[in-house]
Design a protein around this motif. Structure first.
Motif, mmCIF file in Angstrom:
data_model
loop_
_atom_site.group_PDB
_atom_site.id
_atom_site.type_symbol
_atom_site.label_atom_id
_atom_site.label_comp_id
_atom_site.label_asym_id
_atom_site.label_seq_id
_atom_site.Cartn_x
_atom_site.Cartn_y
_atom_site.Cartn_z
ATOM 1 N N VAL A 190 -29.622 4.336 -3.293
ATOM 2 C CA VAL A 190 -30.178 5.349 -2.520
ATOM 3 C C VAL A 190 -30.098 6.877 -3.180
ATOM 4 N N VAL A 191 -28.613 6.883 -3.803
ATOM 5 C CA VAL A 191 -28.212 8.203 -4.053
ATOM 6 C C VAL A 191 -28.819 8.566 -5.391
ATOM 7 N N PRO A 192 -29.365 9.783 -5.382
ATOM 8 C CA PRO A 192 -30.494 10.042 -6.657
ATOM 9 C C PRO A 192 -29.489 10.163 -7.669
ATOM 10 N N GLY A 193 -29.873 9.871 -8.904
ATOM 11 C CA GLY A 193 -29.501 9.803 -10.234
ATOM 12 C C GLY A 193 -30.337 9.632 -11.237
ATOM 13 N N LYS A 194 -30.201 10.144 -12.586
ATOM 14 C CA LYS A 194 -30.918 9.984 -13.610
ATOM 15 C C LYS A 194 -30.933 8.570 -14.189
ATOM 16 N N TYR A 195 -31.987 7.956 -14.493
ATOM 17 C CA TYR A 195 -31.818 6.685 -15.090
ATOM 18 C C TYR A 195 -31.744 6.832 -16.661
ATOM 19 N N VAL A 196 -30.724 5.955 -17.084
ATOM 20 C CA VAL A 196 -30.199 6.039 -18.735
ATOM 21 C C VAL A 196 -30.333 4.882 -19.298
ATOM 22 N N ASP A 197 -30.600 4.667 -20.354
ATOM 23 C CA ASP A 197 -30.359 3.307 -21.425
ATOM 24 C C ASP A 197 -29.020 3.101 -21.530
ATOM 25 N N GLY A 198 -28.536 1.999 -21.662
ATOM 26 C CA GLY A 198 -27.523 1.282 -22.247
ATOM 27 C C GLY A 198 -27.551 0.988 -23.611
ATOM 28 N N PRO A 199 -26.661 0.304 -24.271
ATOM 29 C CA PRO A 199 -26.606 0.025 -25.516
ATOM 30 C C PRO A 199 -27.610 -1.255 -25.987
ATOM 31 N N VAL A 200 -28.228 -1.414 -26.990
ATOM 32 C CA VAL A 200 -29.003 -2.451 -27.478
ATOM 33 C C VAL A 200 -28.105 -3.572 -27.275
ATOM 34 N N ALA A 201 -28.599 -4.850 -26.428
ATOM 35 C CA ALA A 201 -27.869 -6.159 -26.637
ATOM 36 C C ALA A 201 -28.067 -6.914 -27.880
ATOM 37 N N PRO A 202 -27.307 -7.944 -28.114
ATOM 38 C CA PRO A 202 -27.902 -8.761 -29.115
ATOM 39 C C PRO A 202 -29.155 -9.549 -28.945
ATOM 40 N N SER A 203 -29.592 -9.654 -27.957
ATOM 41 C CA SER A 203 -30.875 -10.415 -27.934
ATOM 42 C C SER A 203 -32.040 -8.885 -28.201
ATOM 43 N N GLY A 204 -31.814 -7.885 -28.175
ATOM 44 C CA GLY A 204 -32.667 -6.672 -28.210
ATOM 45 C C GLY A 204 -32.945 -6.043 -26.949
ATOM 46 N N HIS A 205 -32.374 -6.702 -25.698
ATOM 47 C CA HIS A 205 -32.344 -6.030 -24.431
ATOM 48 C C HIS A 205 -31.681 -4.779 -24.273
ATOM 49 N N VAL A 206 -32.406 -3.876 -23.642
ATOM 50 C CA VAL A 206 -31.788 -2.528 -23.419
ATOM 51 C C VAL A 206 -31.714 -2.270 -21.738
ATOM 52 N N PRO A 207 -30.309 -2.393 -21.484
ATOM 53 C CA PRO A 207 -30.078 -2.297 -19.974
ATOM 54 C C PRO A 207 -30.188 -0.971 -19.401
ATOM 55 N N LYS A 208 -30.964 -0.776 -18.157
ATOM 56 C CA LYS A 208 -30.750 0.481 -17.488
ATOM 57 C C LYS A 208 -29.890 0.774 -16.358
ATOM 58 N N TYR A 209 -29.345 2.114 -16.255
ATOM 59 C CA TYR A 209 -28.508 2.324 -15.264
ATOM 60 C C TYR A 209 -29.023 3.371 -14.587
ATOM 61 N N LYS A 210 -28.586 3.621 -13.374
ATOM 62 C CA LYS A 210 -28.697 4.962 -12.500
ATOM 63 C C LYS A 210 -27.600 5.683 -12.451
ATOM 64 N N ALA A 211 -27.309 6.884 -12.953
ATOM 65 C CA ALA A 211 -26.116 7.643 -13.399
ATOM 66 C C ALA A 211 -25.978 8.458 -12.183
ATOM 67 N N ASN A 212 -25.493 7.933 -11.218
ATOM 68 C CA ASN A 212 -24.826 8.561 -10.139
ATOM 69 C C ASN A 212 -23.471 8.521 -9.502
ATOM 70 N N GLY A 213 -22.538 7.913 -10.422
ATOM 71 C CA GLY A 213 -21.337 7.714 -9.979
ATOM 72 C C GLY A 213 -20.544 8.988 -9.521
ATOM 73 N N VAL A 214 -20.548 10.355 -9.920
ATOM 74 C CA VAL A 214 -19.786 11.235 -9.481
ATOM 75 C C VAL A 214 -20.391 11.428 -8.081
ATOM 76 N N GLN A 215 -21.494 11.374 -7.795
ATOM 77 C CA GLN A 215 -21.874 11.652 -6.248
ATOM 78 C C GLN A 215 -21.487 10.644 -5.430
ATOM 79 N N CYS A 216 -21.705 9.565 -6.012
ATOM 80 C CA CYS A 216 -21.249 8.465 -5.020
ATOM 81 C C CYS A 216 -19.587 8.387 -4.678
ATOM 82 N N PHE A 217 -18.780 8.754 -5.693
ATOM 83 C CA PHE A 217 -17.492 9.097 -5.554
ATOM 84 C C PHE A 217 -17.166 10.336 -4.768
ATOM 85 N N LEU A 218 -17.579 11.384 -4.588
ATOM 86 C CA LEU A 218 -17.473 12.445 -3.737
ATOM 87 C C LEU A 218 -17.898 12.147 -2.528
ATOM 88 N N LEU A 219 -19.312 11.451 -2.146
ATOM 89 C CA LEU A 219 -19.711 10.940 -0.871
ATOM 90 C C LEU A 219 -18.628 10.097 -0.327
#
Length: 475
Positions: free
Chosen positions: A120-149
């Protein structure tokens, strides 16, 4: 080895060039294949996995018992083992079922709260590194907000009497026991999921149950897609949002408990807690960079990484602060100031080295580092489906001093928050620093092996230009 032998014996530049291309393709193929289907290199892989599955869960309780009941003295633990035997010692170290059940609501509430914040905490969606299969994982970058909260909720809840400020100390042993059991169960589920319901094609098994349980069977397991389109990434949760988050909050909880018990917070506790909180905040600021490291790209979601972050981090990584609760060691103003400065300097250099690599990656190598254009090597590798990719290897800044120079400031910071326990006479409280030194040394060698396989000759060239792993002119 055969390819190298052919290269050495081949006559003519054309043959050498052809064989080099074959070697690079073979290395890339091995990298992709090993990340899809792991291979056991020998009996030591299985034996080592079995040892690491059994020994650390036992040592967690022996360490906690030593810190809480034996004044942090390994000598007292050794005497206890000599007097009553290891079995009886372990039975006394393990908390009662009542202690465990009292801790369960705190652990589950903390985990559920972190899962909720990830979503639920807002954050920018970013791509992770290309996996061996070619898959690219996506993450929500909201770690700082979650830690402070999380800190805010803990502080307000404690002030209002809704949450015991020292809950992590009050239920430490019970929580370690519950985390031990529940994390092993989670690893069993992850093993089965990777075998039969993988989230991506980056999954596989060696055929040996012990080895596969330890290393894991899936690289990027996720769950909850029916609620959240990208789903909850297991490694992001275990490594960052539970393990690292618990670490940061526990330091504050232990400091609050020392104040509750003694009426003050010692200068040693102040330095230890402050440097750790700053370090954890730095980690969450850099969290998306961490999700691009070799740890995440190579280590699967198995016992090694998931149990380690769910149990080993909350217990071993906080042991020094746990010891200081009942041992308010006074260092004096001068030592306090110097140790605090030393620790914060370590955190800053560690952050700056990571920031250099992040700027380098985001700019495609077109940036200034230490006032000069970044030097680089363009290294290629191939995914499982035969697609050729490129990575940039940084040769400037801290990364030109040694290949893992950022481990030095990490050890500096860790010394600042663990040294007071050593000066108070507890090697048990200093265990984290000793473990970290061994871990980072081993990691530097494992990362070198992985990169050499993945990048081939490009990595060899990089090693020629940056010859030292961690400490310049020494190692």
């Amino acid at each position: 080895a055969m390819l190298r032998a052919e290269l050495n014996s081949a006559a003519g530049q054309g043959v050498r060039s052809e064989m080099k291309q074959k070697s690079d393709r073979a290395g890339a193929a091995v990298w992709a294949a090993d990340n899809i289907k792991p291979k056991i290199s020998g009996f030591t892989d299985v034996a080592g996995s079995l040892f690491l599955i059994t020994a650390p869960p036992i040592s967690v309780h022996l360490l906690a018992h030593t810190l809480l009941k034996l004044d942090g003295s390994w000598n007292k633990l050794g005497k206890m083992v000599t007097d009553v035997g290891i079995v009886q010692t372990f039975s006394q170290a393990v908390p009662s079922s009542e202690e465990v059940w009292r801790a369960v609501p705190f652990v589950l509430s903390f985990a559920a709260f972190q899962l909720l914040l990830m979503w639920v905490v807002p954050g920018k969606y970013v791509d992770g590194p290309v996996a061996p299969s070619g898959h690219v994982p996506k993450y929500k970058a909201n770690g700082v907000q979650c830690f402070l909260l999380t800190i805010l909720v803990w502080a307000v809840g404690s002030y209002q009497g809704l949450i015991p400020a020292g809950w992590q100390y009050d239920h430490a042993n019970g929580m370690f026991a519950f985390l031990n059991v529940s994390s092993i169960c989670l690893c069993m589920l992850l093993y089965l999921k990777g075998r039969f319901l993988p989230s991506t094609a980056d999954s596989g098994h060696s055929g040996n149950l012990i080895f596969d349980f330890f290393w894991g069977t899936e690289l990027y397991p996720r769950f909850g897609h029916w609620i959240w389109p990208i789903g909850w990434d297991v490694k992001l949760f275990t490594n960052c949002r539970f393990g690292m988050m618990y670490w940061g909050i526990s330091t504050l909880s232990y400091a609050a408990k020392q104040y509750e018990l003694h009426g003050f917070v010692s200068d040693s506790m102040l330095v230890s807690s402050l440097v750790q909180v700053v370090y954890v905040l730095k980690f969450f600021w850099w969290e998306m960079g961490y999700m691009n490291t070799m740890d995440i790209q190579h280590d699967r979601a198995g016992f090694y990484i998931c149990w380690g972050c769910l149990v080993w981090v909350p217990s071993l990584y906080t042991c020094h602060t746990l010891f200081l609760v009942n041992n308010p060691y006074t260092m004096g103003r001068t030592v306090t100031a110097l140790l605090l400065l030393f620790g914060l300097l370590g955190v800053w250099i560690n952050y700056e080295s990571d920031a250099q690599k992040m700027r380098f990656r985001r700019s495609g190598g077109k940036c200034l580092i230490w006032g000069k254009p970044a030097k680089k090597i363009v290294a290629s590798y191939t995914t499982k489906d035969g697609v050729k990719k490129e990575s940039l290897l940084l040769l400037s800044g801290w990364w030109g001093v040694s290949r893992h120079f950022h481990y030095i400031p990490e050890l500096m910071a860790a010394f600042a928050w663990t040294a007071p326990t050593l000066w108070e006479g507890s090697w048990a409280g200093f265990s984290y620093w000793l473990f970290l030194a061994c871990l980072l040394t081993d990691r530097s060698m494992r990362d070198d092996t992985r990169c050499r396989i993945k990048y081939g000759e490009s990595w060899s060239k990089y090693c020629e230009l940056v010859p030292y792993k961690i400490i310049p002119y020494i190692f």
